[in-house]
Structure formats: C-alpha cells, structure tokens
Design an enzyme around this catalytic site. Sequence first.
Site, short mmCIF file in Angstrom:
data_model
loop_
_atom_site.label_atom_id
_atom_site.label_comp_id
_atom_site.label_asym_id
_atom_site.label_seq_id
_atom_site.Cartn_x
_atom_site.Cartn_y
_atom_site.Cartn_z
CG HIS A 168 -3.14 3.43 2.16
ND1 HIS A 168 -3.63 3.05 0.94
CD2 HIS A 168 -3.22 2.33 2.96
CE1 HIS A 168 -4.00 1.79 0.99
NE2 HIS A 168 -3.76 1.33 2.21
CB CYS B 77 -0.96 0.01 1.18
SG CYS B 77 -2.00 -1.45 1.22
CG ASN C 292 -6.64 -0.76 1.45
OD1 ASN C 292 -5.94 -0.42 0.51
ND2 ASN C 292 -6.16 -1.15 2.62
O1 UT7 Z 1 -3.72 -1.27 3.60
C1 UT7 Z 1 -2.82 -1.43 4.65
C2 UT7 Z 1 -3.29 -0.76 5.82
N1 UT7 Z 1 -4.42 -1.50 6.41
C3 UT7 Z 1 -5.05 -0.94 7.41
O2 UT7 Z 1 -4.73 0.18 7.73
C4 UT7 Z 1 -6.10 -1.72 8.15
C5 UT7 Z 1 -5.94 -1.43 9.63
N2 UT7 Z 1 -6.95 -2.08 10.48
C6 UT7 Z 1 -8.22 -1.72 10.45
O3 UT7 Z 1 -8.64 -0.91 9.65
C7 UT7 Z 1 -9.15 -2.31 11.50
O4 UT7 Z 1 -8.40 -2.99 12.47
C8 UT7 Z 1 -10.22 -3.28 10.92
C9 UT7 Z 1 -11.21 -2.51 10.08
C10 UT7 Z 1 -9.54 -4.34 10.06
C11 UT7 Z 1 -10.98 -3.97 12.04
O5 UT7 Z 1 -11.57 -3.00 12.88
P1 UT7 Z 1 -11.45 -3.12 14.48
O6 UT7 Z 1 -12.20 -2.00 15.05
O7 UT7 Z 1 -9.98 -3.25 14.80
O8 UT7 Z 1 -12.25 -4.46 14.76
P2 UT7 Z 1 -11.74 -5.76 15.52
O9 UT7 Z 1 -10.75 -6.50 14.70
O10 UT7 Z 1 -11.36 -5.37 16.92
O11 UT7 Z 1 -13.07 -6.61 15.59
C12 UT7 Z 1 -14.17 -6.20 16.40
C13 UT7 Z 1 -15.26 -7.23 16.28
C14 UT7 Z 1 -14.78 -8.67 16.50
O12 UT7 Z 1 -15.78 -9.36 17.14
P3 UT7 Z 1 -15.67 -9.66 18.74
O13 UT7 Z 1 -14.39 -10.43 18.89
O14 UT7 Z 1 -15.59 -8.30 19.38
O15 UT7 Z 1 -16.91 -10.40 19.06
C15 UT7 Z 1 -14.68 -9.18 15.07
O16 UT7 Z 1 -14.83 -10.58 14.99
O17 UT7 Z 1 -15.82 -7.16 14.96
C16 UT7 Z 1 -15.84 -8.48 14.40
N3 UT7 Z 1 -15.71 -8.36 12.95
C17 UT7 Z 1 -16.76 -8.19 12.13
N4 UT7 Z 1 -18.07 -8.09 12.36
C18 UT7 Z 1 -18.87 -7.90 11.29
C19 UT7 Z 1 -14.57 -8.38 12.22
N5 UT7 Z 1 -14.87 -8.22 10.93
C20 UT7 Z 1 -16.21 -8.10 10.84
C21 UT7 Z 1 -17.09 -7.90 9.77
N6 UT7 Z 1 -18.41 -7.81 10.04
N7 UT7 Z 1 -16.68 -7.80 8.48
#
Ligand code: UT7
Length: 331
Positions: A258, A125, A288
């Site tokens: 980005h 990226c 993205n």
């Molecule tokens: O391109 C390179 C750069 N990439 C990035 O910058 C990405 C950086 N990371 C992020 O943008 C975020 O970490 C994400 C968008 C990937 C995830 O967001 P988050 O707020 O960190 O969520 P999380 O991983 O803490 O997940 C929270 C909850 C979890 O459930 P529990 O464990 O709290 O019950 C996940 O299982 O959300 C759940 N979850 C979803 N729920 C519905 C994860 N993905 C999904 C989904 N739909 N698609």
Amino acid sequence: MPDRIPTFRYSRITGTGSMLPPRRVSNADLAAQLAERGLETSDEWIVERTGIRARRFADPSVCSSDLGVEAARHALQAAGRSAEDVDLIIVATSTPDMVFPSTATIVQRKLGVQGCPAFDLQAVCSGFVYGLSVADAMIRSGAASCALVIGAEVFSRILDFNDRTTCVLFGDGAGAVVLEASAEPGILATRLHADGQHMDILCTPGTVSGGQILGDPLLKMDGQAVFKLAVRVLDEVAREVLEAAGRTAADIDWLIPHQANIRIMQGTARKLKVPLDHVVVTVDEHGNTSAASIPLALDHAVRSGQIQRGHTLMLEGVGGGFTWGAVLLDF
Ligand code: UT7
C-alpha cells in the site's frame, strides 16, 4: 475414493488498468493553498516524512465510479475481454458515489452490462487486497469466472484542509484488474486480518441521519499509531502468506505495498530482505489513494515493463478498521 474432489481451479490476473484525474497538485501547490489558511507546510517536510511529491485531485463533478469505470475499461482491454464477459464486479472504496446504491452497481451500469453480482467492499486502504481475496475465493468455488476487481477513491472529498497532518497525504485515482478462472495459479495464497479495537486511529466518523450529517465527515488519523501498527502487521502478514504458499521472500520479484509512506514501504522491504529496487513505488506521484493505491501501482509497473508475466508479486494492504492483508501471486 478421495473425500474431497480436487477442482484444480485457480484465479489469475489477465489484465490491469488505472485512471488518474488530470489535475496534478504538487507539494508546493498545496503548501501555497494551506498558507492562505494560515497553515505552514513545505515540500521538504512532505518529501522527507512521506516520499510524496504530488497527488491528483479530481474535479468536483468526478466520482469514484467515473475513475473506476475507466480503470476497468483499460483492464478489460489489456485482458482482451469485453464488459459482457464479466460475471462479478467488486469495487473497493471508502469514498462511494452515494450512500446507496453501491459504486459497483453504478460502474456496472456505466459499463452497459446487467445481471452479474456487483458489490462494494469497505476495508479502507486494505480494500483492494480484500477484494482480490474475495474474488479469488468466488472464482475457485465456481461462483464466478471473470471478475473485475476495482479500487476507486476520491479521498480529496473527505480531507480536512485545516489539518496539515493529514491533508498532504492523500490523493484520488482508481486501479483495476480482471481476474479469471485458470487451470494454473495465479493467486497462490491470501491472508486477511482486522482488529476493530484500533478503529479510532484512522477514521472518518461522520454519518447521514434524518437528512443531516451527524459527526465529523472528515478524515482523522493518529499518524504515529498507524505507522507503528502498519510496520508490524505488514511484516507479519507477508510471512504468513509466504508460508501458506510454501514460498520464501527470496521468491518475490516485486513487492507492491500500500502506497502510504515510503518509510513504511522501505521498512517492510528491509525486514523481508527484498531489495529496495524490487519495491514498486508510486506514492511519490500519487500520494495515498487508499483502496486504489495497490492496483494503481500494479498497473503502472506492468505498463512500464517492470513487471513481466511469470513474476511473483506480493501485494500488501493496511489501513483503517484497523485492517490488513496480503496476496501472493504469480503474474
Ligand atoms: O493509509 C493508511 C495507512 N496510513 C499510514 O500508513 C500513515 C502512517 N503515518 C505516517 O505516515 C506518519 O506518521 C506521518 C507522515 C502522518 C507523520 O510523520 P511523522 O514522522 O510521524 O511526524 P509527526 O506526526 O511525529 O510530526 C512531526 C512534526 C510535528 O511537529 P512537532 O510537534 O515536532 O513540533 C508535527 O506538528 O511535524 C509536524 N507536522 C508537519 N510539519 C509540516 C505534521 N504535519 C506537518 C506538515 N508540514 N504537513
């Protein structure tokens, strides 16, 4: 006699272009597809956590070079240049058409030109910011005068549609700029970084060997680890590049980070005290698109009239490797 002869040769963006595949997949469309696989997601979750509302997916026959060459043609037209004027082609991509030759040489062939150097740049990226820095250095050294720098991706090919934590985040597209030698800057400063110790938090670990795919050829990401690192390094590299150029954050007319997650973009802007309405945002409609995200956002902001000639722009990339970098420029 001065011990170094000043050249007063800079590089400047003279045209921008982009290309998105026509198939728009909304969060609701994707949620319905995932439901068929027994996976639960929703428009509310995706919008709240990422700011993404839709992404474009290319048809199976469309490759990165197809999107990249169209973006390049639009950039050349905007610059008032033809393909024959180009003496350097850099394509930033993590989803090349083939193992080899490079996507850049395929773009060169599709543009109908021969002879100039053409190569791919793999910094995920951060690829476009890396490519722009390399092209700037080659132009300032006299090795090139009219470069095409392209970010082109078909990330839909490497997504795991059984992993809801990653497959909702990415999309396909391409963006390009024409970067030309100029007596005036142009690009004011660039800074690039990498730290391979974090290679495992964002990777597609598969490879081709003996006619077989070895390892997993689908994208893996530890989202929270990437999020934390991204927020920190984007702030650091923005300050480094401002200091190198002798400018301050108050000089930034448009921040073009980005496009991965609106929360990371807003966090970066807040730390720099750049007003949120001076941040170019296309993640809502593009998702993205990895190396394509910054030139896509740049082209959209130029064509919508947000970005005008003379504006100071901060471009910032971050991604797998782990890699990151920034380019400060007067447009
Ligand atoms: O391109 C390179 C750069 N990439 C990035 O910058 C990405 C950086 N990371 C992020 O943008 C975020 O970490 C994400 C968008 C990937 C995830 O967001 P988050 O707020 O960190 O969520 P999380 O991983 O803490 O997940 C929270 C909850 C979890 O459930 P529990 O464990 O709290 O019950 C996940 O299982 O959300 C759940 N979850 C979803 N729920 C519905 C994860 N993905 C999904 C989904 N739909 N698609």
